[in-house]
Design a protein around this motif. Sequence first.
Motif, short mmCIF file in Angstrom:
data_model
loop_
_atom_site.label_atom_id
_atom_site.label_comp_id
_atom_site.label_asym_id
_atom_site.label_seq_id
_atom_site.Cartn_x
_atom_site.Cartn_y
_atom_site.Cartn_z
N VAL A 89 0.84 -1.20 0.00
CA VAL A 89 0.00 0.00 0.00
C VAL A 89 0.87 1.25 0.00
CG1 VAL A 89 -1.62 1.36 1.39
CG2 VAL A 89 -2.02 -1.08 1.03
N SER A 112 0.52 1.96 -4.10
CA SER A 112 -0.88 2.37 -4.23
C SER A 112 -1.12 3.32 -5.40
CB SER A 112 -1.41 2.97 -2.93
OG SER A 112 -0.70 4.13 -2.60
N PHE A 133 -8.26 -9.19 1.01
CA PHE A 133 -8.46 -7.74 1.09
C PHE A 133 -9.05 -7.16 -0.19
CE2 PHE A 133 -5.24 -8.63 4.30
CZ PHE A 133 -5.76 -7.94 5.38
N VAL A 134 -9.22 -7.99 -1.20
CA VAL A 134 -9.81 -7.54 -2.46
C VAL A 134 -11.33 -7.69 -2.34
CG1 VAL A 134 -9.84 -7.79 -4.97
CG2 VAL A 134 -7.72 -8.19 -3.71
N ALA A 167 -12.86 -2.41 -1.95
CA ALA A 167 -11.49 -2.18 -2.45
C ALA A 167 -11.49 -2.05 -3.97
CB ALA A 167 -10.58 -3.32 -2.02
#
Length: 122
Positions: free
Chosen positions: A43, A47, A81-82, A86
């Motif tokens: 991240v 990102s 986390f997808v 997101a």
Amino acid sequence: MATTTTHRRHVLALAMLVIVGIHILGNQKVAAASCNETLSSLVSKCSRFVQIPGPRDLPSDACCQAMKQVTVGELPCLCKFVTPAALKVISMEKAVFVARTCGVTVPAGTVCGSYTVPPNFV
């Protein structure tokens, strides 16, 4: 005497299972901590290369170094986390482009959230 020997074997087998179970659970906690550290690094360093708005840019060296730290074992954790939320912020197409540009193999057919990685693309 045979009963005592059999009992000892069962106790020994149970003890071995407990030890193996503790070892496996300990490794899962380590893997989860590793996944969180990897995600944090990705991240902070990548990102801007995977956000939905903007062009598809070549990743920085720092981003590539973070990408190269991702292990195969961490992929399922990272893919958790997808989420749909997101996917409103990050472009999985850009994420795969960045990974592959950095030399990280992302196999076609890999599923991350609701996204399925396509074959290599330009």
